[in-house]
Design a protein around this motif. Structure first.
Motif, PDB file in Angstrom:
ATOM      1  N   ASP A 196      40.451  42.662  43.805  1.00 35.43           N
ATOM      2  CA  ASP A 196      41.958  42.361  43.719  1.00 35.43           C
ATOM      3  C   ASP A 196      42.815  43.238  42.803  1.00 35.43           C
ATOM      4  N   GLN A 242      36.670  44.846  50.724  1.00 33.07           N
ATOM      5  CA  GLN A 242      37.094  43.610  51.049  1.00 33.07           C
ATOM      6  C   GLN A 242      38.561  43.920  49.767  1.00 33.07           C
ATOM      7  N   VAL A 243      39.340  43.620  49.983  1.00 31.58           N
ATOM      8  CA  VAL A 243      40.663  44.190  49.326  1.00 31.58           C
ATOM      9  C   VAL A 243      41.509  42.383  49.787  1.00 31.58           C
ATOM     10  N   MET A 244      41.727  42.281  47.626  1.00 36.27           N
ATOM     11  CA  MET A 244      42.263  40.601  47.971  1.00 36.27           C
ATOM     12  C   MET A 244      43.830  40.750  47.374  1.00 36.27           C
ATOM     13  N   ASN A 245      44.531  39.633  47.385  1.00 36.46           N
ATOM     14  CA  ASN A 245      46.064  39.961  46.694  1.00 36.46           C
ATOM     15  C   ASN A 245      46.904  41.314  47.564  1.00 36.46           C
ATOM     16  N   HIS A 246      46.983  41.433  48.344  1.00 34.25           N
ATOM     17  CA  HIS A 246      47.122  42.577  49.093  1.00 34.25           C
ATOM     18  C   HIS A 246      48.443  42.531  49.976  1.00 34.25           C
ATOM     19  N   LEU A 281      45.124  42.242  40.047  1.00 32.50           N
ATOM     20  CA  LEU A 281      44.342  42.712  38.470  1.00 32.50           C
ATOM     21  C   LEU A 281      44.008  44.181  37.983  1.00 32.50           C
ATOM     22  N   ALA A 316      34.694  43.011  46.589  1.00 34.74           N
ATOM     23  CA  ALA A 316      35.433  42.729  46.412  1.00 34.74           C
ATOM     24  C   ALA A 316      37.007  42.897  45.435  1.00 34.74           C
ATOM     25  N   GLU A 325      38.009  44.963  36.859  1.00 34.79           N
ATOM     26  CA  GLU A 325      38.133  44.804  37.992  1.00 34.79           C
ATOM     27  C   GLU A 325      38.472  46.776  38.255  1.00 34.79           C
ATOM     28  N   ASN A 362      40.167  41.396  32.131  1.00 37.28           N
ATOM     29  CA  ASN A 362      39.446  40.799  33.284  1.00 37.28           C
ATOM     30  C   ASN A 362      39.811  42.201  34.115  1.00 37.28           C
ATOM     31  N   THR A 392      41.313  40.103  56.161  1.00 38.94           N
ATOM     32  CA  THR A 392      41.341  41.056  55.134  1.00 38.94           C
ATOM     33  C   THR A 392      41.016  43.078  55.666  1.00 38.94           C
TER      34      THR A 392
END
Length: 349
Positions: free
Chosen positions: A49, A79-83, A52, A47, A63, A59, A261
């Motif tokens: 972020d 999986q893209v997070m904080n989109h 990041l 995944a 990333e 960090n 996601t």
């Protein structure tokens, strides 16, 4: 030249006439000797972020390293997070898509694609008499720039479809800019170098896909193997039903189900810009005997007048330039796709 349109898959099923031969896939080589519904291993992709990617912290650097590894190996971020989009909002898009395809045929036909045009509801163009048809119905809409929208193709039913699609497009704009900058940073380039080549007049096309249950998942394909002609593609996959598969080293791997996601895959134009470091993966969609599958893909396409070429800093003695400069790449794309060919071959030096 486009041939006359065929019935939609939902109309084929409703007619009760059985499975037309036009959908039956004939294996052509070793990789296709397996039945289309043969079990395949699952991809293992980290995944990422988004926030990041733009951080100067340790960090953030880790990333960027994960992103570089995923895109140079697979060409995919699973999986893209904080989109910036809530689960409830993504769920709303999914539900509106489902509701549109559940409408009566006569209601959907108000938005039918015209011969010679890609936008609208129906199925893809048939360019030859022997073209094997994909088991998919779709609604294809240009969503950005706003002055390129053909609103007569934008459904008024279900209620809220147009407003939600507009909101989704604006939220995706933020993701697109962040992802372009993250890719550039991961290659130690100026963070705007890909964005500048992408251009201010870049387009977004969103495609709502329905794959109805299929009586012969061993012989019928949802979408034939291809790589995308975009810079990259944002995908909201089905949250329950598998089907998307990626080709790596001559083997197919399935994308795992991660509900609510966004998946991002590299398209041919980033492969060209990155001088082949980031791969535009060949992928396909297989069908399911019992369950329908829904997905929403947004293709991020450089402006038609933009010249797309490898970034100079990525051309070295040890990695010479691999691709010519291309313009209006997507116009090549659809013709090649239906022939089962990769248009990026035409861009190779």
């Amino acid at each position: 030249m486009e041939k006359p349109k065929f019935k939609t898959v939902q109309e084929v099923i409703a007619s009760g006439e059985g499975l037309p031969e036009r959908y039956l896939h004939t294996p052509t080589g070793d990789i296709e000797s397996q039945p289309l519904d043969a079990p395949v291993p699952e991809m293992d992709i980290p995944a990422i972020d988004l926030i990041l990617l733009l951080s100067p912290s340790d960090n953030g650097r880790q990333e960027l390293s994960k992103l570089h590894s995923a895109l140079s190996t697979w060409g995919v971020v699973q999986q893209v997070m904080n989109h910036g989009m809530t689960e409830a909002f993504l769920e709303k898009i999914y539900e509106l898509t489902k509701q549109f395809f559940a409408l009566p045929t006569e209601e959907k036909q108000k938005y039918a694609r015209e011969i010679g045009s890609i936008q609208g509801y129906g199925n893809d163009m048939i360019l030859s008499d022997d073209q094997v048809l994909d088991w998919i119905d779709r609604l294809y809409l240009t969503t950005y720039p706003e002055d390129q929208r053909k609103l007569h193709f934008w459904p008024e039913i279900p209620a809220g479809f147009r407003e939600t699609l507009h909101e989704y497009t604006m939220k995706q704009q933020v993701v697109i800019k962040q992802f372009f900058k993250g890719m550039a940073r991961s290659l130690e380039l100026d963070e705007n170098c890909f964005l500048d080549m992408y251009g201010e007049n870049a387009m977004m096309d969103t495609r709502f896909n329905l794959y109805p249950p299929c009586p012969r998942p061993d012989k019928v394909i949802g979408v034939k193997p291809h790589a995308d002609g975009s810079a990259f593609t944002l995908l909201l996959p089905d949250k329950d039903v598998e089907g998307l598969q990626f080709l790596k080293d001559g083997k197919w791997y399935k994308a795992p189900i991660v509900p609510d996601t966004i998946l991002i895959n590299v398209g041919d134009q980033i492969e060209i810009m990155s001088n082949g470091i980031y791969k535009s993966p060949v992928h396909r969609v297989v069908t399911n005997r019992e369950k329908e599958r829904i997905s929403v893909a947004t293709f991020c396409v450089p402006g038609a007048d933009q010249e797309i070429h490898p970034v100079e800093a990525l051309v070295t003695e040890t990695r010479p330039r691999l691709y010519k400069t291309v313009k209006k790449y997507v116009e090549l794309y659809f013709e090649y796709y239906q022939q089962g060919r990769r248009p990026i071959e035409a861009a190779l030096i």
